[in-house]
Design a protein around this motif. Sequence first.
Motif, PDB file in Angstrom:
ATOM      1  N   ILE A 449       0.832  -1.336   0.027  1.00  0.00           N
ATOM      2  CA  ILE A 449       0.060   0.013  -0.067  1.00  0.00           C
ATOM      3  C   ILE A 449       0.720   1.081  -0.063  1.00  0.00           C
ATOM      4  CG2 ILE A 449      -1.681   1.258   1.428  1.00  0.00           C
ATOM      5  CD1 ILE A 449      -2.783  -1.314   2.410  1.00  0.00           C
ATOM      6  N   ARG A 461      -3.742   3.902   6.326  1.00  0.00           N
ATOM      7  CA  ARG A 461      -3.333   2.503   5.839  1.00  0.00           C
ATOM      8  C   ARG A 461      -3.153   1.524   6.957  1.00  0.00           C
ATOM      9  NH1 ARG A 461       2.208   3.975   4.526  1.00  0.00           N
ATOM     10  NH2 ARG A 461       3.061   2.911   6.227  1.00  0.00           N
ATOM     11  N   CYS A 465      -5.172  -1.884   6.451  1.00  0.00           N
ATOM     12  CA  CYS A 465      -4.496  -3.243   6.552  1.00  0.00           C
ATOM     13  C   CYS A 465      -5.297  -3.925   7.764  1.00  0.00           C
ATOM     14  CB  CYS A 465      -2.977  -2.962   6.907  1.00  0.00           C
ATOM     15  SG  CYS A 465      -1.979  -2.459   5.654  1.00  0.00           S
TER      16      CYS A 465
END
Length: 522
Positions: A449, A461, A465
């Motif tokens: 990412i 992020r 995740c």
Amino acid sequence: MAFSTLDIVLFAIYIVLTMVMGLWIGSRKRGGSESAADYFLADKSIPWWAVGGSLIASNISAEQMIGMSGSGYAVGMAIASYELMAAFALLIIAKYFLPIYINKGIYTMPQFLEQRFGHGVRTGLALFWIGLFVLVNITSVLYLGALAIRTMLGIPLLYGIIGLAIYSAAFSILGGLRTVVWSEVVQVIVLIFGGFMASYLVLNQVSDGEGFFAGLNTLVEKAPEKFDMILDKSNPEYINLPGISVLIGGLWIANLYYWGNNQYIIQRALAAKNIKEAQRGMAFAGFLKVLLPIIVVVPGIAAYVLGADIIKPDEAFPWVLSNYVTAGFKGIVFAALVAAVGSSVSAMVNSTSTIFTLDIYKNYLTKDPSDKNLVRVGKIASTLALVIGTALAPTLSSLDQAFQYIQEYTGFISPGVVVVFLFGMFWKKASNRAALWVVILSIPLSAAIKFLAPDFPFMDRMGVCFLVLAAILVAISYIDNGKENDVNAIKLSKDIFKTGWVFNFASLVILIILAFVYIKFW
């Protein structure tokens, strides 16, 4: 920086006394010998006030006093969300995580994972943690502490790093967790007093001698943009603190990981006398956390308002200390900074040693080791962790905001860790194979990412995740177990999560304070 004779004397007295105390505690043996329980968990004898003080001393380091002040200079009070939301997270962890850990009688986080998921998950995360502690945490804290020493005293960076490593060794190697905790109790007192003194003196200067609260009001008047707790997308620092994510997004992943799954933090609570003492200690730490922005963020904002002549934000706190802390107090504040570095490094080193010895060495490198052998290996591992961290610390000199560096790269592993622990504790279908795949995919997913969307905020992020890894764990677990619960599922009862009135009252007060701050500075 010009240190007076009084500053040098006070600083030297503090350093010598704390090192002597650490060596003295470390040299004492109960009954003439030292057990693994004593070395790695202080024989489960720590009272609540020492648990809370030790948690804060382990947490506040150069990454806060230097790094977070630097972020205060660059970002403003929004960076304090790391401290304020941590207070909330401490309450959640004390109520829902700690009872499970303590009932299981564990020493390390990987040990819990083995009981729930088996050897593979335990070993994988043990190796990840050892690498993270040595390559990111120990290294960065030594670098930031040495940076402050260079700025204030002109001592070359490498010499400062070596000096801090030797100082930390007095607490982390000889006596294990007992030495670390009791040294931290003393250090946190000096740290908080010194930090508040630095904030008071610079705010008094900001207000032209009108005092602390007048100084705070002046900061708000002259730099109102530095007091936005929730940043919008137009703010250049949005990529580090992406708006509402600090309340309901990725920051929760960081806090649950750091305070609930991180060995060098949770180890203090595991060493408490009992569950009530552990929970009260974490609530006490929560109270201290809501006060910490005054110590670790306000000096950076003050440096901004005063027009600090610095090259990069991480020089803000040393600049304040150099220019606005008076003779005598300068030595105390400098001692507080060194105390912060020493306590944090010693905590990280001790936990690295604990994980290596009990999760790697004991399981794979020896058969039926004695307590004496485990303690000896623990001391060797502590020494090696310090040596490696010392060797790598100078390589971080190109960083601008070291605090954000630490948060981002810790965020490569934290979503996977939180998924494994949350589902392992509270979802009975979570399977061994699912947890292992989450561990394996955590770093590659985060790296992918970051590579594909470099402008995507790292906090978001972490949230993405977490959701992806949670979905993977659920899918594989259903394939493995179907409608059945996993054979290693943890059996929970409602009684296990009951807490006493002291903890409940403290929690209520902390939540009221947090609500007031965010409503006031939204």
